[in-house]
Every structure is written in C-alpha cells, then in structure tokens.
Design a protein around this motif. Structure first.
Motif, PDB file in Angstrom:
ATOM      1  N   ASN A  59      -1.176   3.669  -5.998  1.00 55.21           N
ATOM      2  CA  ASN A  59       0.053   3.308  -5.306  1.00 55.21           C
ATOM      3  C   ASN A  59      -0.231   2.483  -4.058  1.00 55.21           C
ATOM      4  O   ASN A  59       0.516   1.574  -3.711  1.00 55.21           O
ATOM      5  CB  ASN A  59       0.818   4.566  -4.896  1.00 55.21           C
ATOM      6  CG  ASN A  59       1.414   5.251  -6.108  1.00 55.21           C
ATOM      7  OD1 ASN A  59       1.838   4.596  -7.038  1.00 55.21           O
ATOM      8  ND2 ASN A  59       1.411   6.578  -6.086  1.00 55.21           N
ATOM      9  N   ASN A  62      -1.098  -1.001  -5.095  1.00 52.24           N
ATOM     10  CA  ASN A  62       0.147  -1.699  -5.444  1.00 52.24           C
ATOM     11  C   ASN A  62       0.938  -2.104  -4.214  1.00 52.24           C
ATOM     12  O   ASN A  62       1.471  -3.205  -4.143  1.00 52.24           O
ATOM     13  CB  ASN A  62       1.027  -0.795  -6.315  1.00 52.24           C
ATOM     14  CG  ASN A  62       0.515  -0.739  -7.733  1.00 52.24           C
ATOM     15  OD1 ASN A  62      -0.290  -1.582  -8.122  1.00 52.24           O
ATOM     16  ND2 ASN A  62       0.955   0.255  -8.480  1.00 52.24           N
ATOM     17  N   ALA A  63       1.027  -1.170  -3.257  1.00 49.35           N
ATOM     18  CA  ALA A  63       1.827  -1.455  -2.064  1.00 49.35           C
ATOM     19  C   ALA A  63       1.224  -2.600  -1.265  1.00 49.35           C
ATOM     20  O   ALA A  63       1.924  -3.518  -0.846  1.00 49.35           O
ATOM     21  CB  ALA A  63       1.936  -0.202  -1.198  1.00 49.35           C
ATOM     22  N   SER A  66       1.622  -5.786  -3.126  1.00 49.11           N
ATOM     23  CA  SER A  66       2.980  -6.261  -3.357  1.00 49.11           C
ATOM     24  C   SER A  66       3.309  -7.391  -2.393  1.00 49.11           C
ATOM     25  O   SER A  66       2.724  -7.496  -1.323  1.00 49.11           O
ATOM     26  CB  SER A  66       3.983  -5.129  -3.179  1.00 49.11           C
ATOM     27  OG  SER A  66       4.145  -4.869  -1.812  1.00 49.11           O
ATOM     28  N   PRO A 245       4.793   3.453  -4.817  1.00 42.42           N
ATOM     29  CA  PRO A 245       4.452   2.423  -3.833  1.00 42.42           C
ATOM     30  C   PRO A 245       5.267   2.552  -2.550  1.00 42.42           C
ATOM     31  O   PRO A 245       4.784   2.268  -1.463  1.00 42.42           O
ATOM     32  CB  PRO A 245       4.799   1.119  -4.565  1.00 42.42           C
ATOM     33  CG  PRO A 245       4.768   1.448  -5.994  1.00 42.42           C
ATOM     34  CD  PRO A 245       5.184   2.875  -6.106  1.00 42.42           C
TER      35      PRO A 245
END
Lengths: 279, 283
Positions: A59, A62-63, A66, A245
């Motif tokens: 996560n 991903n964060a 992003s 996320p």
C-alpha cells in the motif's frame, strides 16, 4: 507515606491505559495500512494483520507511486519553509520596530495585528482568493506572501511580548559603538530572540503545514495540491475509495510529523507554553 | 535611538505591512463592502443594501448551524478544559513517566484537521457498523459526539501543556503554608491552585472557545455536514453557501453570513475574556 506511594502507582496505571487508548487510533490506521485491500473491512478493522492478510509495504509503494504524492509533499515542504522563513524575518523586524518606536502608527499597527488574530478565515476567504489571483500570488512559489500577511498577527504579537523584555541599554550601547539599526537588529537582537524564533516558527509551521482551506482556495487545484488537499481529494473524487493506499498516505503524512515532534519536543512544548503565556 | 530607527521604518515595517494589507486588511474591508452587494467576482458587485443580511438571518440552515455550533462549543470547552486540567494536576505530582505521558497526550495536536477527521471517520464507522448502528453519514448523534471526541483528542494535550506551565508557577511554599494552616488537598486545589492559574484558564478557555467556534477542517473531514447538513457548523455552512451553490445571490448571502460570524466570534471572545480576566489574581 506508604499510602501515597500506592495511590501514585494506581494513577500511573490509569494514565498508562489512557495513553494507550490515546495512541490507538494512529496504530489502528498503521496496522490496517499493512493489510491487503480485500482484507480491509469494518468487521475486521480491529484485528491485527495475520499472514493471510498481510500486504507488506504494498500500500505504501502504491501511495508513493500514485500520481501526485511526491509533488504534493514537495509543495507542502516548500510552502511551509518559505512561509515560516518569511514570517520569522519580517515579523520579528516589524515587531522590534513597533515596540521600540512609540507613536500613533506603532499603536494602530499593533492593534490591527491583534484584531486580525480573532477574525475567522471565512470572513476574508473569498476576497483573499480573488486578491491572490489578481496579484498572481496563486502559485506555491509565492503563496508565502499570503501566509505572511495572514499569519503576521500571531507572530508580531508574540515577538512584541519578547522584545519588551530585552533591555534597551544593550541596543543603545551597540548604536553608540556605531551600529545602524539594521546591524543592531541582526547582530544583537536576533540572537536574544532565538528561543522566541523557535517557538513562533514551530507554531506557524504547524499551521501552514496542516492548513487546508487557504491553499485550496488560493492555489489552482488542478496543478498544485498540498498534502491536506491531496488527502481530501483522494476521498472526494473516486467512486470507491481504495482504503489501503488511503491509509498508507495518512500514515506517510503522520509519521514525519511524529518523528519531527519526538526529535524536537522540548522546543515544541516550550513553544506552546511560551506562546500561551504571551497570548 | 528612536530617531535613527525611524529613518529605517520602510525596511523594518514595510514588508510585513504590505503583506498584511494584501493578506488581511484589503480582503477584510472588501469583504465588509461585498456583504452589501450581489456579486460573483469582485468586479461585478452591485449594491443591494442590507438584503443579504436579511436573507442570511432568515436562512434556517444558518440558524440551525448556529445552534449546532453553540451546543458543540459549550460541551467541548467543558470537556477539554476539565480533562486537560485534571491531567495537568496528575502530571505535576511527580509520578513515574510524567514526560512520556505528556509527550503522548500532546501528539494528536500536531496532526492536521483533515487527516484527524479521516482517522476518526474510519474508527467511528467501524465501531458503528460492529454495533449495527447507522454509519456517520446517516447518524446525527454519532456525528455530534464524534466531533466532540475528535476535538478533545486534538486539543486536550495542548491545553494540558498550558495548565502544566501554570501549575508549575504556583509557589510551593504557598501550598505548604496552607497545609500547615490545616488546609486539606481539596482546599489547596480550590482556594490556591485554581485561583493562581486563573490566567492559564483564561487563555485555555479563550483558545478552546475560538477553536471550537471556528472549526472547519475537522467538520468537513469527519461528517461533511451529513446527514443532510444537520452536523454542519457555521464555518462549513458559510463555505457551502459560497462554493456549493450557483446563482448570483449566494455569494452575497455567504459574505453577509461571514460578517455575522466574524462579529459573533469577536463578541463572544470579548465577553469571555472580560468574564475570566476579572477573576485573575496578581501574584
């Protein structure tokens, strides 16, 4: 004497439980951010991740990966640093002047600054954002002017309180030795004001870093997002929010604050107490 | 020295003053003027007199949010100050681990309102769904108490620090003298400690009052005014009037509401300062 000791122990235990409850919300987000997306639901939110549901740092990756997280972090850092620097230098100079030069002008200015501290932001939010647009102060590079203007009240007020306690004789001696006012201020007073600088700096940094409404209204949200704006946007814009996320980005914004706090807590707590005494 | 200094006025005062004019004085005066106008931007304002104010007062969503804000403010001032003061008393008793407790209780204060709101939204929704109650978006009492708990969590640590600083300034010998004269623990608390920290109480009540009354971020993030604007506080109500509706009239209403809001904040905080200041004792 014995009785007192045991009641002390009871209180320590009660406080320990309270303290654990106090940090629980943060820990809950932390361990949920380590779960797989499919395992995050309201029913199991209170259970720790087990091997089946443990997602590692997925996560977080991903964060960070992003769109926008790193740029938001940079904008937030840049805005906070420039605004706090501007506030510290300009407001300490201004406060020194209005405490040392007595007159109508100083007095009026002082009361205007105090007044501005009470006025709620909603009073000026619309006109301020329009003014910022017209003067082209609507980018992260120069939004510090707005922060300087709106944050000046508290800073000038606190600096005035401390400048009053600096003996004038020190400054007069410097002037007789040939310093001009600028030299007097930057060679002498600034050192005496250092503890206050740290206190004011911390209070203002906490405000700017966490501020949501002002940058939302002033900055162009499509181009620039600060961290609080990003989190709000994250929640508002998707049909289904990806909780993993989302919680990871909450943790990513909370962890640096906690580290800074633990490293500088002596100053932060002193700053709060000092700010209050003068306030 | 003053003379020499006066020649440097532009260098010392001008930067802050200019920014202050741009960031506060100008928007404030313009806002005051626009509250009597119909407008969508600053350029197309038309004078309409006090009709915005009449519309604002007649707007039930505004008066409802005022009641809600007032109920929230009273409860949160009481809860925060009582708990913070109790903690400060405990943490000045030389218990083990005082510093660790102080550090932990203060921590939530550093987290911003938006993030705080979401942390608690997740937590409260989990508790509500486990106990089979409607979630925050449909549950007004939960929204109200959620806001109070959130506000306590954020503010207690800050106020506790101020109270600790105040309590540490109470001279030890004063309390010892009272004990020798036969005072009990409660007497020492009510007759000496509380009067001596009255100035801290003034500050803390002032801060909690203005913070609660002006609350925005936390309100937006935790409930967003749901269900159906019933947990909307004044600041959020004004924001919604400005930006959530289209039409010529709304910005004027919003600005009029903002002026009323501003006047209320100033009035209430002045009253409070006067009330508690008069109880302060000089050391």
């Amino acid at each position: 004497m014995k009785k007192r000791k045991s009641s002390g122990l009871v209180w320590t235990i009660i406080l320990t439980i309270a303290a654990l409850l106090w940090v629980y919300p943060i820990f809950m987000i932390l361990f949920n951010s380590l779960k797989k997306e499919s395992a995050i639901n309201t029913a199991s939110a209170f259970s720790l991740p087990v091997p089946d549901t443990f997602a590692g740092f997925e996560n977080y990756i991903n964060a960070i990966g992003s769109k926008g997280f790193l740029s938001s972090l940079t904008f937030s850092l840049f805005i906070t640093l420039t605004s706090v620097a501007a506030i510290l230098i300009c407001c300490s100079m201004c406060a020194w002047y209005i405490t040392r030069v007595n007159g109508k002008l100083s007095q009026i200015l002082y009361y205007l600054f105090v007044f501005s501290m009470v006025v709620p932001f909603q009073m000026v939010m619309f006109t301020l954002s329009q003014t910022a647009d017209r003067l082209k102060l609507n980018t992260p590079w120069n939004i510090w002017v707005i922060y300087l203007g709106f944050g000046a009240g508290l800073a000038v007020f606190m600096f005035c309180g401390f400048v009053k306690s600096i003996p004038v004789e020190v400054e007069e001696a410097a002037m007789i030795d040939g310093c001009n006012p600028l030299q007097t201020f930057f060679l002498i007073d600034i050192h005496i004001l250092k503890p206050t600088m740290i206190s004011v700096g911390i209070l203002e940094a906490m405000w700017v870093w966490n501020d949501y409404l002002l940058p939302t209204l002033v900055l162009d949200i499509k181009k620039y997002k600060t961290i609080p704006m990003l989190i709000q946007y994250f929640r508002g814009s998707y049909g289904k929010v990806e909780m993993g996320p989302m919680m990871a980005s909450i943790m990513l914004t909370v962890i640096p604050i906690i580290i800074v706090y633990l490293a500088g807590q002596k100053y932060i707590i002193k700053g709060v107490a000092a700010g209050a005494v003068k306030g | 020295m003053e003379k020499a200094l006066k020649r440097y006025a532009p260098i010392f005062v001008l930067p802050t003053f200019l920014a202050f004019v741009i960031g506060f004085i100008l928007p404030f005066l313009q806002g005051l003027y626009l509250s009597f106008c119909k407008f969508t931007t600053v350029e197309n304002a038309q004078w309409v007199g006090i009709s915005n104010y009449i519309a604002a007062i007649k707007d039930t969503s505004f008066t409802d949010s005022f009641t809600f804000t007032l109920m929230f403010t009273v409860v949160s001032i009481l809860a925060i100050n009582v708990i913070a003061f109790a903690l400060a008393l405990l943490l000045t008793q030389k218990l083990a681990g005082t510093n660790i407790f102080r550090t932990i209780f203060f921590m939530p204060n550093l987290i911003g309102g938006i993030v705080l709101g979401y942390i608690w939204q997740i937590l409260i929704n989990c508790i509500l769904s486990i106990t089979a109650q409607p979630l925050l978006a449909l549950n007004k009492p939960a929204g109200y108490w959620g806001l109070i708990i959130l506000m306590c969590w954020q503010q207690i640590g800050y106020m506790m620090i101020i109270y600790i600083a105040g309590l540490q300034n109470v001279p030890e010998d004063l309390i010892e003298a009272a004990f020798i004269d036969g005072a009990g623990k409660w007497d020492a608390l009510w007759r000496i400690k509380i009067p001596m920290v009255m100035s801290s109480i003034t500050i803390c009540v002032f801060l909690t009052l203005t913070n609660s009354f002006k609350l925005f971020d936390q309100n937006l993030a935790l409930t967003g005014g749901d269900p159906n604007h019933t947990t909307e506080m004044l600041a959020l109500n004004i924001f919604q009037t400005f930006y959530a509706r289209s039409g010529m009239q709304w910005k004027g209403y919003g600005q009029a509401k903002a002026v009323i809001f501003c006047a209320l904040v100033i009035l209430i905080s002045m009253l409070q300062l006067r009330a508690t200041r008069s109880r302060e004792v000089q050391q």
